[in-house]
Write a protein that holds these residues in place. Sequence first.
Motif, PDB file in Angstrom:
ATOM      1  N   SER A   1       9.763   1.494   5.546  1.00 29.90           N
ATOM      2  CA  SER A   1      10.859   2.491   4.702  1.00 29.90           C
ATOM      3  C   SER A   1      11.551   2.035   3.593  1.00 29.90           C
ATOM      4  O   SER A   1      11.770   2.881   2.817  1.00 29.90           O
ATOM      5  N   ALA A   2      11.857   0.879   3.690  1.00 30.22           N
ATOM      6  CA  ALA A   2      12.423   0.126   2.290  1.00 30.22           C
ATOM      7  C   ALA A   2      11.987   0.390   1.207  1.00 30.22           C
ATOM      8  O   ALA A   2      12.258   0.880   0.057  1.00 30.22           O
ATOM      9  N   THR A   3      10.522   0.197   1.044  1.00 36.14           N
ATOM     10  CA  THR A   3       9.559   0.517   0.185  1.00 36.14           C
ATOM     11  C   THR A   3       9.483   1.896  -0.256  1.00 36.14           C
ATOM     12  O   THR A   3       9.794   2.280  -1.474  1.00 36.14           O
TER      13      THR A   3
ATOM     14  N   SER B   1       0.689  -1.128  -0.105  1.00 37.42           N
ATOM     15  CA  SER B   1       0.223   0.125   0.086  1.00 37.42           C
ATOM     16  C   SER B   1       0.708   1.271   0.070  1.00 37.42           C
ATOM     17  O   SER B   1       0.411   2.476  -0.761  1.00 37.42           O
ATOM     18  N   THR B   2       1.964   1.340   0.554  1.00 39.93           N
ATOM     19  CA  THR B   2       3.008   2.149   0.661  1.00 39.93           C
ATOM     20  C   THR B   2       3.446   2.491  -0.882  1.00 39.93           C
ATOM     21  O   THR B   2       3.510   3.805  -1.348  1.00 39.93           O
ATOM     22  N   ALA B   3       3.738   1.614  -1.522  1.00 35.99           N
ATOM     23  CA  ALA B   3       4.203   1.737  -3.028  1.00 35.99           C
ATOM     24  C   ALA B   3       3.059   2.295  -3.731  1.00 35.99           C
ATOM     25  O   ALA B   3       3.570   3.195  -4.779  1.00 35.99           O
TER      26      ALA B   3
ATOM     27  N   ALA C   1      18.379   0.129  -0.130  1.00 34.72           N
ATOM     28  CA  ALA C   1      17.366   1.199   0.170  1.00 34.72           C
ATOM     29  C   ALA C   1      17.928   2.080   0.992  1.00 34.72           C
ATOM     30  O   ALA C   1      18.138   2.023   2.056  1.00 34.72           O
ATOM     31  N   VAL C   2      18.176   3.226   0.565  1.00 33.86           N
ATOM     32  CA  VAL C   2      19.072   4.385   0.848  1.00 33.86           C
ATOM     33  C   VAL C   2      17.707   5.706   0.973  1.00 33.86           C
ATOM     34  O   VAL C   2      17.323   5.804  -0.050  1.00 33.86           O
ATOM     35  N   ALA C   3      17.834   6.560   2.163  1.00 34.61           N
ATOM     36  CA  ALA C   3      17.055   7.659   2.204  1.00 34.61           C
ATOM     37  C   ALA C   3      17.918   8.789   1.566  1.00 34.61           C
ATOM     38  O   ALA C   3      19.103   8.933   1.344  1.00 34.61           O
ATOM     39  N   ASN C   4      17.239   9.816   0.871  1.00 37.48           N
ATOM     40  CA  ASN C   4      17.643  10.954   0.158  1.00 37.48           C
ATOM     41  C   ASN C   4      18.575  11.712   0.975  1.00 37.48           C
ATOM     42  O   ASN C   4      18.090  11.876   2.472  1.00 37.48           O
TER      43      ASN C   4
ATOM     44  N   THR D   1       9.691  -4.439  -2.861  1.00 29.43           N
ATOM     45  CA  THR D   1      10.759  -3.775  -3.495  1.00 29.43           C
ATOM     46  C   THR D   1      11.550  -4.716  -4.475  1.00 29.43           C
ATOM     47  O   THR D   1      12.229  -4.476  -5.309  1.00 29.43           O
ATOM     48  N   ARG D   2      11.370  -6.104  -4.142  1.00 32.77           N
ATOM     49  CA  ARG D   2      11.897  -7.017  -5.029  1.00 32.77           C
ATOM     50  C   ARG D   2      11.251  -7.227  -6.387  1.00 32.77           C
ATOM     51  O   ARG D   2      11.861  -7.686  -7.252  1.00 32.77           O
TER      52      ARG D   2
END
Length: 251
Positions: free
Chosen positions: A192-194, A69-71, A126-129, A116-117
Amino acid sequence: MEKQYHIGFDDSHGALYAILPGDPGRVEKIASYLENPRFFCQNREYTTWLGELSGKTVMVMSTGMGGPSTAIGVEELVKTGVRDFIRVGTCGGMALPVTGGDVVIATGAIRQEGTTREYVPVEFPAVANLDVTNALVEAAKKLEQRRHAGIVQCKDSFYGQHSPDRMPAAYELKDKWEAWLKAGCLASEMESATLFIVCQILGVRAGCVLNVVWNQEREKAGMDNPQCHDTEAAIKTAIEAVRILIDRDNA
């Protein structure tokens, strides 16, 4: 443009910045920290309010729990023009210095989830800006919040974490948990990863600030383990970070 199928609105909102809690029940509370907060839309798990900061429209929209749902929410928000995202959520502490009531600013996330896969192979981080993360750290310092910045674990199964022994995959869940602990992972959460991967692929910015509810590793170690379900510290940090981003973008 037509209204997006899941979030229920088009690009008429004019917001470049979005704060994303998981829980629809937190949206109005977060929006109350904005100027001129007002309800905008509700569809499925996506409840949306609008307000202003530093003369710019800011959106608050819930994403529901977990990666799928986040994606979907982020994909559709980007189509409507949003370009900066900050997740405000809760987490369970893992590293022993992380206690209930602290805030954790996620610089990156372990991709122990499935969404995310279907975007990019698991070797991709998976890295934050960096700009958003720096704004969150600056905001937490300004507000004198007890804070930690670092890696978090992102999972799909809440009860796989809290009741691993009853799962057929217990051997894998427990071994990986110990690996994350040894590697210095700060906390565990579910979105967070998504957020980081989807935003990376779509070319927009994302960050994440989390309220620590408690720490099961402190509990195991017999240490003081306060619980905090009030997300106000994380919310204030996110609001101030958006203000910082707006001011820097204007400059």
